[in-house]
Design an enzyme around this catalytic site. Structure first.
Site, PDB file in Angstrom:
ATOM      1  N   HIS A 176     -13.757   5.550   6.237  1.00 54.31           N
ATOM      2  CA  HIS A 176     -13.656   7.019   6.230  1.00 54.31           C
ATOM      3  C   HIS A 176     -13.873   7.595   4.830  1.00 54.31           C
ATOM      4  CE1 HIS A 176      -9.534   6.532   4.724  1.00 54.31           C
ATOM      5  NE2 HIS A 176      -9.552   7.812   4.426  1.00 54.31           N
ATOM      6  N   LYS A 180     -16.116  11.350   2.974  1.00 49.57           N
ATOM      7  CA  LYS A 180     -15.521  12.378   2.103  1.00 49.57           C
ATOM      8  C   LYS A 180     -16.636  13.024   1.280  1.00 49.57           C
ATOM      9  CE  LYS A 180     -11.006  10.141   1.563  1.00 49.57           C
ATOM     10  NZ  LYS A 180      -9.829  10.983   1.638  1.00 49.57           N
ATOM     11  N   HIS A 238     -12.549   0.948   0.502  1.00 44.65           N
ATOM     12  CA  HIS A 238     -12.758   2.267  -0.102  1.00 44.65           C
ATOM     13  C   HIS A 238     -13.144   2.175  -1.585  1.00 44.65           C
ATOM     14  CE1 HIS A 238     -10.941   3.311   3.611  1.00 44.65           C
ATOM     15  NE2 HIS A 238      -9.694   3.414   3.226  1.00 44.65           N
ATOM     16  N   LYS A 324       0.843   2.386  -3.393  1.00 40.29           N
ATOM     17  CA  LYS A 324       1.744   3.300  -2.694  1.00 40.29           C
ATOM     18  C   LYS A 324       2.938   3.587  -3.609  1.00 40.29           C
ATOM     19  CE  LYS A 324      -0.209   2.730   1.524  1.00 40.29           C
ATOM     20  NZ  LYS A 324      -0.987   3.792   2.148  1.00 40.29           N
TER      21      LYS A 324
HETATM   22  C1  BG6 Z   1      -6.540   4.113   4.800  1.00 44.41           C
HETATM   23  C2  BG6 Z   1      -5.407   3.188   4.509  1.00 44.41           C
HETATM   24  O1  BG6 Z   1      -7.715   3.383   5.055  1.00 44.41           O
HETATM   25  O2  BG6 Z   1      -6.761   4.966   3.703  1.00 44.41           O
HETATM   26  C3  BG6 Z   1      -4.173   3.975   4.161  1.00 44.41           C
HETATM   27  O3  BG6 Z   1      -5.154   2.343   5.609  1.00 44.41           O
HETATM   28  C4  BG6 Z   1      -4.441   4.966   3.070  1.00 44.41           C
HETATM   29  O4  BG6 Z   1      -3.113   3.105   3.775  1.00 44.41           O
HETATM   30  C5  BG6 Z   1      -5.665   5.786   3.404  1.00 44.41           C
HETATM   31  O5  BG6 Z   1      -3.295   5.798   2.961  1.00 44.41           O
HETATM   32  C6  BG6 Z   1      -6.068   6.678   2.226  1.00 44.41           C
HETATM   33  O6  BG6 Z   1      -7.067   7.566   2.613  1.00 44.41           O
HETATM   34  P1  BG6 Z   1      -6.837   9.131   2.575  1.00 44.41           P
HETATM   35  O7  BG6 Z   1      -8.132   9.705   3.017  1.00 44.41           O
HETATM   36  O8  BG6 Z   1      -5.720   9.425   3.539  1.00 44.41           O
HETATM   37  O9  BG6 Z   1      -6.466   9.445   1.174  1.00 44.41           O
END
Ligand code: BG6
Length: 467
Positions: A176, A180, A238, A324
């Site tokens: 995902h 962005k 990511h 985190k």
């Molecule tokens: C996800 C992780 O892929 O990405 C999460 O599993 C994380 O742990 C998240 O919080 C972060 O993405 P965003 O777009 O919510 O900042």
């Protein structure tokens, strides 16, 4: 089918079939994304929901209404009505061939289906085989979500299962982060500005830093997170995808693989990570999270140095940290240039380095840090060139809206290919094999002190650029 937005490609889907439509991801993300696509006039196909639950289509519509009410501010009844009218629902066990016969019946005459598998990876094989046996995969695309394996070997095994029925070009893997807007902006900034390319290399860049920080803990995701940890959760996917956009060569030829080819090239040049240049942390209190093993050594913070062996980047360290329960929610990447020499201007010292930051969150933007004269003093002071990628509030497509819209429209460049998935696992594999100790850190701090040692002698982690 006619285009409602004027750019429907011949490859656009004529039905969207969502497996697991009664689940959590659909509730939190998918209905909202579908609503937004409907609102923009980007949906023009029926939607078939499939799940084990004994629901009627009206129950599905009601569930969608609630999910949208919880995630969309002030939803419009007409938009919802148009969306709800697209839904049909198939109840069934994925192991039962009759389920797929009913799915086929619900899809009618559709020729180019997109199947979105919002189900655990352990069920991919059953569903993809069921679709194949029912003769539904010929022209289909199948959208799947991470995790794509938990290491190189399992990523290959998962793909082998999918490829028993599907070709690589039919598999759309969602990361995902790639949906962005500010992440896409990295390539635009780099390649639409001829002032950047001449300095974007080892001659001028001292190092690169990336931070993906969250100021909250694992919350109710203990079971998922304990099995995964920060390296697999955000760095392997990511962070490395962002790194590739920052470091890849200029894409050539404007086709759907232009950028993906350049990323692959970059990953191939990225050295397999060294466990000695890896620091793991775990926030105090993680072991008390529901469904986390009492003796878990899973990292909730990871910091690593990577190296790229090519003409552009040889010798330039790339530092990445993610975690985190850090002090802020911030996601950014900074290219730090070499310090200018001490010259006969201003104070008798070397100016600090220029740095270019792209902020993904919060408030996406880019900043070039220059230095100017401090008024009235013989001193340097930062003179930042800042641009905020602000759009009309609510107008910017969100990642799931963008990616789902692309899958339906037949645009595939933002989906991750298996070759890059395997390269990214190859890069981090030694860190999974030899993770080393996990160091405690207090919630609200920048991870364990050992993370500072990683950059020692080269740089310090910079404070995020906050609005
Ligand atoms: C996800 C992780 O892929 O990405 C999460 O599993 C994380 O742990 C998240 O919080 C972060 O993405 P965003 O777009 O919510 O900042």
């Amino acid at each position: 089918m006619a285009s409602s937005n004027g750019n429907r490609s011949v490859e656009a889907a004529d039905v969207l079939t969502i497996f697991g439509i009664t689940g959590d991801l659909a509730k939190k993300m998918t209905f909202r994304a579908l609503y937004k696509l409907e609102e923009r006039g980007r949906l023009d196909c029926p939607i078939v929901g499939v799940a084990i639950d004994e629901w009627s289509v009206d129950q599905l519509r009601e569930h969608a209404r609630e999910a949208i009410a919880a995630t969309v501010e002030d939803p419009d009844e007409d938009v919802f009505g148009r969306l709800a009218a697209r839904f049909s629902y198939v109840q069934g066990d994925y192991a039962d061939p009759e389920t797929f016969e009913r799915v086929a019946a619900a899809m009618g005459e559709a020729q180019r289906p997109v199947f979105y598998l919002e189900i655990p990876p352990s069920l991919f094989s059953t569903v993809v085989k069921g679709l194949g046996d029912a003769g539904l995969t010929g022209n289909a695309h199948v959208v799947i979500e991470k995790p794509f394996g938990h290491d190189l070997e399992s990523a290959r095994a998962l793909n082998a299962i999918l490829c028993e029925v599907l070709d690589e070009r039919q598999i759309l893997r969602i990361d995902h982060y790639l949906g962005k807007e500010p992440v896409m902006d990295i390539a635009y900034l780099r390649f639409a500005n001829s002032v950047l390319e001449p300095v974007w290399n080892k001659e001028h860049v001292s190092h690169v830093q990336m931070t993906i920080a969250e100021d909250f803990g694992v919350d109710d995701r203990g079971r998922f997170y304990d099995a995964v940890g920060a390296m697999r959760d955000v760095i392997q996917n990511h962070a490395l995808q962002v790194l590739a956009l920052v470091a890849m060569g200029p894409p050539t030829g404007n086709h759907h693989d232009s950028i993906r080819d350049k990323k692959l090239e970059l990953f191939k040049a990225t050295r397999t990570a060294d466990p000695k240049r890896y620091v793991r942390g775990q926030y105090e209190g993680f072991l008390d999270v529901k469904d986390v093993a009492p003796d878990s050594t899973t990292e909730t913070f990871a910091a690593v140095e990577l190296a790229i062996d090519n003409w552009r980047w040889s010798g330039v360290p790339f530092f990445i940290r993610a975690g985190k329960n850090l002090p802020v929610k911030s996601s950014e990447v900074t290219v730090v240039f070499k310090r200018p020499p001490k010259l006969g201007v201003g104070p008798n010292k070397q100016p600090d380095p220029n740095r270019m930051t792209v902020r993904i969150e919060p408030t996406p933007g880019a900043r070039m840090r220059l230095f100017a004269k401090q008024a009235g003093e013989e001193a340097y002071e930062p003179a930042d060139l800042e641009v905020l990628f602000e759009k009309v509030p609510g107008a910017e497509p969100e990642p799931y809206e963008r990616l789902l819209g692309d899958a339906i429209a037949g645009r595939h460049q933002l989906f991750t290919r298996q070759d890059t998935v395997e390269e990214t696992w190859r890069i981090v594999q030694p860190l999974l094999d030899e993770p080393g100790p996990v160091h405690p850190y207090a919630p609200g701090t920048w991870g364990p002190p050992q993370a500072e040692n990683l950059t020692r002698g080269i740089c310090q982690w910079s404070d995020p650029w906050l609005p």
